[in-house]
Design a protein around this motif. Structure first.
Motif, PDB file in Angstrom:
ATOM      1  N   TRP A 190       0.828  -1.206   0.000  1.00  0.00           N
ATOM      2  CA  TRP A 190       0.000   0.000   0.000  1.00  0.00           C
ATOM      3  C   TRP A 190       0.864   1.259   0.000  1.00  0.00           C
ATOM      4  N   HIS A 191       1.969   1.194   0.694  1.00  0.00           N
ATOM      5  CA  HIS A 191       2.881   2.339   0.698  1.00  0.00           C
ATOM      6  C   HIS A 191       3.412   2.602  -0.709  1.00  0.00           C
ATOM      7  N   ALA A 192       3.802   1.554  -1.417  1.00  0.00           N
ATOM      8  CA  ALA A 192       4.297   1.710  -2.789  1.00  0.00           C
ATOM      9  C   ALA A 192       3.242   2.354  -3.674  1.00  0.00           C
ATOM     10  N   HIS A 193       1.996   1.926  -3.499  1.00  0.00           N
ATOM     11  CA  HIS A 193       0.904   2.518  -4.267  1.00  0.00           C
ATOM     12  C   HIS A 193       0.729   3.995  -3.936  1.00  0.00           C
ATOM     13  N   GLU A 194       0.787   4.319  -2.662  1.00  0.00           N
ATOM     14  CA  GLU A 194       0.542   5.688  -2.218  1.00  0.00           C
ATOM     15  C   GLU A 194       1.624   6.663  -2.654  1.00  0.00           C
ATOM     16  N   ILE A 195       2.866   6.210  -2.767  1.00  0.00           N
ATOM     17  CA  ILE A 195       3.953   7.120  -3.135  1.00  0.00           C
ATOM     18  C   ILE A 195       4.117   7.265  -4.644  1.00  0.00           C
ATOM     19  N   GLY A 196       3.320   6.528  -5.407  1.00  0.00           N
ATOM     20  CA  GLY A 196       3.356   6.687  -6.854  1.00  0.00           C
ATOM     21  C   GLY A 196       4.273   5.731  -7.592  1.00  0.00           C
ATOM     22  N   ALA A 197       4.649   4.617  -6.958  1.00  0.00           N
ATOM     23  CA  ALA A 197       5.396   3.586  -7.682  1.00  0.00           C
ATOM     24  C   ALA A 197       4.512   3.026  -8.795  1.00  0.00           C
ATOM     25  N   ASP A 198       5.151   2.513  -9.826  1.00  0.00           N
ATOM     26  CA  ASP A 198       4.394   1.998 -10.967  1.00  0.00           C
ATOM     27  C   ASP A 198       3.825   0.609 -10.721  1.00  0.00           C
ATOM     28  N   GLY A 199       4.354  -0.094  -9.724  1.00  0.00           N
ATOM     29  CA  GLY A 199       3.865  -1.424  -9.399  1.00  0.00           C
ATOM     30  C   GLY A 199       4.764  -2.050  -8.351  1.00  0.00           C
ATOM     31  N   ILE A 200       4.502  -3.310  -8.052  1.00  0.00           N
ATOM     32  CA  ILE A 200       5.294  -4.015  -7.046  1.00  0.00           C
ATOM     33  C   ILE A 200       5.655  -5.414  -7.537  1.00  0.00           C
ATOM     34  N   GLY A 201       6.707  -5.955  -6.932  1.00  0.00           N
ATOM     35  CA  GLY A 201       7.032  -7.367  -7.063  1.00  0.00           C
ATOM     36  C   GLY A 201       6.900  -8.005  -5.698  1.00  0.00           C
ATOM     37  N   VAL A 202       6.510  -9.284  -5.678  1.00  0.00           N
ATOM     38  CA  VAL A 202       6.334  -9.997  -4.413  1.00  0.00           C
ATOM     39  C   VAL A 202       6.936 -11.389  -4.542  1.00  0.00           C
ATOM     40  N   VAL A 203       8.000 -11.633  -3.780  1.00  0.00           N
ATOM     41  CA  VAL A 203       8.615 -12.954  -3.804  1.00  0.00           C
ATOM     42  C   VAL A 203       7.697 -13.952  -3.120  1.00  0.00           C
ATOM     43  N   THR A 204       7.830 -15.209  -3.494  1.00  0.00           N
ATOM     44  CA  THR A 204       7.094 -16.277  -2.838  1.00  0.00           C
ATOM     45  C   THR A 204       7.406 -16.300  -1.343  1.00  0.00           C
ATOM     46  N   PRO A 205       6.600 -16.979  -0.538  1.00  0.00           N
ATOM     47  CA  PRO A 205       7.002 -17.228   0.840  1.00  0.00           C
ATOM     48  C   PRO A 205       8.401 -17.851   0.874  1.00  0.00           C
ATOM     49  N   ILE A 206       9.159 -17.509   1.910  1.00  0.00           N
ATOM     50  CA  ILE A 206      10.545 -17.957   1.977  1.00  0.00           C
ATOM     51  C   ILE A 206      10.805 -18.800   3.222  1.00  0.00           C
ATOM     52  N   TYR A 207      11.838 -19.593   3.143  1.00  0.00           N
ATOM     53  CA  TYR A 207      12.383 -20.424   4.217  1.00  0.00           C
ATOM     54  C   TYR A 207      11.495 -21.630   4.521  1.00  0.00           C
ATOM     55  N   PHE A 208      10.275 -21.407   5.018  1.00  0.00           N
ATOM     56  CA  PHE A 208       9.365 -22.507   5.287  1.00  0.00           C
ATOM     57  C   PHE A 208       8.658 -22.923   4.000  1.00  0.00           C
ATOM     58  N   GLY A 209       8.577 -24.218   3.766  1.00  0.00           N
ATOM     59  CA  GLY A 209       7.899 -24.707   2.575  1.00  0.00           C
ATOM     60  C   GLY A 209       6.406 -24.460   2.631  1.00  0.00           C
ATOM     61  N   VAL A 210       5.802 -24.163   1.491  1.00  0.00           N
ATOM     62  CA  VAL A 210       4.349 -24.025   1.396  1.00  0.00           C
ATOM     63  C   VAL A 210       3.835 -24.925   0.288  1.00  0.00           C
ATOM     64  N   ASN A 211       2.598 -25.383   0.419  1.00  0.00           N
ATOM     65  CA  ASN A 211       1.990 -26.169  -0.651  1.00  0.00           C
ATOM     66  C   ASN A 211       1.260 -25.238  -1.612  1.00  0.00           C
ATOM     67  N   ASP A 212       0.702 -25.799  -2.673  1.00  0.00           N
ATOM     68  CA  ASP A 212       0.068 -24.967  -3.696  1.00  0.00           C
ATOM     69  C   ASP A 212      -1.133 -24.200  -3.153  1.00  0.00           C
ATOM     70  N   ARG A 213      -1.898 -24.807  -2.267  1.00  0.00           N
ATOM     71  CA  ARG A 213      -3.055 -24.112  -1.700  1.00  0.00           C
ATOM     72  C   ARG A 213      -2.606 -22.895  -0.899  1.00  0.00           C
ATOM     73  N   GLU A 214      -1.531 -23.044  -0.152  1.00  0.00           N
ATOM     74  CA  GLU A 214      -1.002 -21.936   0.633  1.00  0.00           C
ATOM     75  C   GLU A 214      -0.392 -20.861  -0.261  1.00  0.00           C
ATOM     76  N   MET A 215       0.286 -21.283  -1.319  1.00  0.00           N
ATOM     77  CA  MET A 215       0.861 -20.322  -2.272  1.00  0.00           C
ATOM     78  C   MET A 215      -0.243 -19.502  -2.940  1.00  0.00           C
ATOM     79  N   GLU A 216      -1.298 -20.179  -3.356  1.00  0.00           N
ATOM     80  CA  GLU A 216      -2.428 -19.497  -4.001  1.00  0.00           C
ATOM     81  C   GLU A 216      -3.076 -18.503  -3.055  1.00  0.00           C
ATOM     82  N   ASN A 217      -3.325 -18.928  -1.828  1.00  0.00           N
ATOM     83  CA  ASN A 217      -3.946 -18.043  -0.841  1.00  0.00           C
ATOM     84  C   ASN A 217      -3.083 -16.826  -0.568  1.00  0.00           C
ATOM     85  N   PHE A 218      -1.771 -17.028  -0.504  1.00  0.00           N
ATOM     86  CA  PHE A 218      -0.816 -15.947  -0.243  1.00  0.00           C
ATOM     87  C   PHE A 218      -0.937 -14.844  -1.283  1.00  0.00           C
ATOM     88  N   TYR A 219      -0.849 -15.207  -2.553  1.00  0.00           N
ATOM     89  CA  TYR A 219      -0.863 -14.190  -3.605  1.00  0.00           C
ATOM     90  C   TYR A 219      -2.244 -13.583  -3.827  1.00  0.00           C
TER      91      TYR A 219
END
Length: 301
Positions: free
Chosen positions: A92-121
């Motif tokens: 939200w901060h990136a949006h508010e300051i006028g950035a053109d968009g964001i990137g979001v890395v997958t969850p890190i360190y702890f493994g996640v399954n596909d259902r958790e990955m989908e819910n995350f994004y």
């Protein structure tokens, strides 16, 4: 809606001797990269040592890059974090300051399954306006999680603002599958910058390159030559760019990037602990190797 393309530079984060972020140097680095002709900026990712930073430090860096760039290049802020609450705040901060968009890395360190990955994004994407673009970010060798093709398709089908992926692993089979997501309306920017030209030939829109944060010139030359249809020139510059990648350890140790920038005349400070700067003998070797390659770049420019 601006997208990532061409040479998107993954920026290092300048620190002073006490491990504090140096915002003046952040602004200088931003200006340096724009003057060198990069197309997009991508601060606060892996190259930027993001997980060593507080939320407030990350906000200050994002604000500095966006303000300094002043709409001259596309700026995407990486907002991935261990805590989802921090991701949402940084997004939200990136949006508010006028950035053109964001990137979001997958969850890190702890493994996640596909259902958790989908819910995350889906949770992150749905918390933001539909016209604020998001790139997924997969770097399985660091994150310990991979974005499979089927879960990627499910995520994108639910989120209009997820428009592409930064893929930082040299797997062209999976890359080609990503390119077919959403009826071929899904951008892929490729992380392994030593494979920039073949990634373009495969259909990627560009690279997100850490090495271009030190030596933008050969990467910009590759993209320009490719756009002009001059494959011989593009291959020549890819050969030079690959040599820079190897000398700078392909991003495995950001101290090489920072020391090389100092050699080029831009002091971006030190590594933030627990990581340490490379030692003097290695700096001297680096300086000698870069001097030889700089001559080759100069001759071919």
């Amino acid at each position: 809606m601006k997208k990532l393309y061409g040479v998107t530079t993954a920026m290092v984060t300048p620190f002073d001797e006490n491990g504090r972020v140096n915002l003046e140097k952040v602004a200088q680095l931003t200006e340096y990269l724009i003057e060198k002709g990069v197309h997009c900026l991508y601060p606060l990712g892996t190259t930027g040592e993001m997980i060593k930073l507080t939320v407030e430090e990350r906000k200050a860096i994002a604000e500095t890059v966006v303000k300094t760039a002043n709409n001259r290049v596309t700026v995407y802020i990486h907002v991935g974090d261990v805590h989802v609450e921090n991701i949402l705040e940084l997004a939200w901060h990136a949006h508010e300051i006028g950035a053109d968009g964001i990137g979001v890395v997958t969850p890190i360190y702890f493994g996640v399954n596909d259902r958790e990955m989908e819910n995350f994004y889906v949770r992150i994407a749905n918390s933001l306006p539909e016209n604020f673009p998001i790139y997924l970010y997969s770097i399985p060798q660091c994150a310990s999680n991979e974005l499979g093709i089927e879960v990627t398709r499910r995520i994108v089908a639910q989120c209009k603002n997820i428009i592409g992926i930064k893929f930082s692993y040299p797997d062209f089979t999976l890359t080609s599958q990503y390119l077919n997501v959403n009826n071929d309306n899904f951008d892929v920017v490729f992380g392994p910058d030593h494979l920039f030209l073949p990634a373009l030939a495969l259909g990627c829109t560009g690279t997100v390159s850490g090495v271009s944060g030190v030596y933008p010139e050969p990467f910009v030359a590759i993209y320009n030559a490719y756009q002009e249809g001059d494959m011989e020139k593009a291959r020549k510059y890819q050969e030079i760019a690959t040599k820079y990648c190897n000398i700078l350890k392909n991003g495995s140790n950001m101290s090489y990037f920072k020391e090389a920038l100092k050699i080029r005349g831009l002091d971006v400070g030190v590594m933030k602990k627990p990581h340490l700067d490379i030692e003097l003998d290695e700096i001297e070797k680096l300086k000698a190797a870069l001097q030889d390659l700089d001559k080759e770049l100069s001759v071919n420019s």
